[in-house]
Write an enzyme that holds these catalytic residues in place. Structure first.
Site, PDB file in Angstrom:
ATOM      1  N   GLN A 165       0.823  -1.203   0.000  1.00 31.52           N
ATOM      2  CA  GLN A 165       0.000   0.000   0.000  1.00 31.52           C
ATOM      3  C   GLN A 165       0.858   1.254   0.000  1.00 31.52           C
ATOM      4  O   GLN A 165       2.071   1.224   0.221  1.00 31.52           O
ATOM      5  CB  GLN A 165      -0.914  -0.003   1.229  1.00 31.52           C
TER       6      GLN A 165
ATOM      7  N   HIS B  95       0.160   5.780   0.883  1.00 28.76           N
ATOM      8  CA  HIS B  95      -0.768   6.753   1.442  1.00 28.76           C
ATOM      9  C   HIS B  95      -0.594   8.106   0.769  1.00 28.76           C
ATOM     10  O   HIS B  95       0.504   8.452   0.323  1.00 28.76           O
ATOM     11  CB  HIS B  95      -0.543   6.888   2.959  1.00 28.76           C
TER      12      HIS B  95
ATOM     13  N   GLU C 284       3.384   7.613   8.693  1.00 28.58           N
ATOM     14  CA  GLU C 284       3.361   6.695   9.830  1.00 28.58           C
ATOM     15  C   GLU C 284       4.767   6.270  10.236  1.00 28.58           C
ATOM     16  O   GLU C 284       5.715   6.323   9.458  1.00 28.58           O
ATOM     17  CB  GLU C 284       2.497   5.469   9.516  1.00 28.58           C
TER      18      GLU C 284
ATOM     19  N   ARG D  99      -4.078   0.501  -2.374  1.00 27.02           N
ATOM     20  CA  ARG D  99      -3.458  -0.825  -2.338  1.00 27.02           C
ATOM     21  C   ARG D  99      -2.881  -1.237  -3.686  1.00 27.02           C
ATOM     22  O   ARG D  99      -3.341  -0.798  -4.733  1.00 27.02           O
ATOM     23  CB  ARG D  99      -4.482  -1.858  -1.860  1.00 27.02           C
TER      24      ARG D  99
END
Length: 399
Positions: A96, A98, A133, A279
């Site tokens: 994935q 983001h 993240e 994804r």
């Protein structure tokens, strides 16, 4: 100080044992993938201030400045800007990437205008926020992170001696690196289903054979993928990415557009308060290839493994430096000495080993066992953190 009651998400890729073990509970026999700590509306933590359990997002919305502090509200708005998780991968997660903040805002607005329900399976943007993240290993943790150099990805594939991979290898060896990677990923994700099935099957056979002869070698991660997701095009997409193995206490920062996928292990994960995911394989969920190609950055880079550094002026605190301010992760390894925690910003404390005691300026105490967490509003006063042989992670913001 508020003890948190947290939701555990039962995603299919989750470990059956890791989160129950952390919490001192018996496994249910079902996967338990993520424990969420924070105020994301999808699964907000709850706490009891004498009126029964209430969601943390509701408490913050009722008094943003009292809960988050005027500094955090001025910089980040009236919601808690981060989401803390324990992530426990029993099998590989989807590959994935983001979006940036601008991409998330535009994508969310476009899907809202189309009237797509926010929980629709083909929805890409479930909120208007970006999702950088930080993942910090609690045990040995394997993942895929960022693009390999195209020549290295081509060499990895060529050594398998699968003739059907020749066109893909040729694309990786042509032109500037970003364009080679873009063309290779687009080729993988847009193959006709019959063509893809044949190439994936042959590649999986070769990967399994190579890994059987060298269980700790470069093909072992891809053998795991092929066994777990037979026939999935993510096997080929994954071979474009770097494999990285984190030891306990090591971390990775993943900014917008960096393709990644976690393979197995348990970690603390801290991110902006978002659930936006595009994804690229290893999933039965929706894959929007055009939107993914807009989001992904195609510059190859080696994974930058982070190790904590001492925080000047705060004895006992170790920081994982990241290039953004809306979340900040640090760690205390308690040795019997009292440690002081600054209270100017909202924060969540998570105990991952041993037991710790929090003491507020007014004398209130809160004990945290392994796996327990607490929300500390921005009171402006210090909290004392104490324990012996305990590890406590601190999630907050940088003001």
């Amino acid at each position: 100080m508020d003890r948190l009651v947290n939701t555990v998400r039962p995603y299919a890729w989750g470990s059956v044992t890791a989160i129950p073990e952390l919490l001192g509970q018996e496994p249910t026999g079902s996967p338990q993938a993520e424990m969420w700590m924070g105020a994301h509306p999808g699964a907000p933590s709850r706490t009891d201030r004498g009126e029964g359990l209430r969601p943390l997002d509701e408490l913050i919305a009722a008094d943003p400045r009292g809960e988050l502090g005027t500094g955090a509200v001025a910089r980040f708005g009236t919601g808690l800007p981060f989401l803390l998780k324990v992530l426990a991968a029993g099998i590989p997660l989807s590959i994935q990437a983001h979006p940036t903040l601008d991409q998330a805002r535009a994508g969310f607005a476009a899907e809202e205008a189309l009237g797509i329900p926010v929980d629709a399976p083909h929805r890409n943007y479930r909120d208007a926020n970006h999702k950088p993240e930080l993942i910090c290993a609690l045990d040995e943790f394997d993942g895929l992170c960022g693009f390999r150099r195209p020549a290295d990805a081509a060499a990895l594939m060529a050594a398998l001696e699968v003739p059907a991979l020749t066109p893909l290898i040729g694309r990786l060896r042509r032109g500037p690196e970003p364009e080679a990677l873009r063309e290779a990923l687009a080729t993988v994700l847009t193959m006709a289903p019959d063509t893809a099935a044949g190439i994936v099957r042959l590649t999986a056979e070769a990967v399994d054979k190579a890994a059987a002869g060298d269980p700790d070698g470069p093909y072992a991660p891809y053998a795991l993928i092929s066994r777990t997701f037979p026939g999935d095009i993510g096997l080929l997409a994954g071979m474009l990415l770097n494999h990285v193995r984190l030891q306990p206490g090591e971390a990775l920062y993943l900014g917008a557009g960096v393709p990644h996928g976690y393979l197995y292990g348990t970690a603390v994960e801290l991110m902006a308060n978002s659930d936006n995911v595009l994804r690229a394989g290893l999933t039965p969920k929706h894959i929007d290839v055009p939107e993914l190609m807009k989001v992904v950055g195609f510059t190859p880079a080696d994974p930058d493994v982070l190790r904590p550094v001492p925080v000047p002026g705060t004895p006992g605190e170790e920081l994982y430096p990241v290039p953004i301010d809306e979340f900040r992760l640090s760690r205390f390894r308690l040795d019997g000495q009292d440690r002081r925690v600054d209270g100017r910003a909202p924060q969540i404390l998570l105990c991952t080993a041993g037991a710790a005691r929090l003491t507020a300026a007014d004398g209130q105490t809160l004990d945290l066992a392994r796996g327990e967490s607490a929300f500390l509003p921005a009171t402006g006063t210090e909290t004392v953190l104490a324990g012996t042989g305990a590890t406590v992670f601190r999630a907050t913001v940088t003001l």
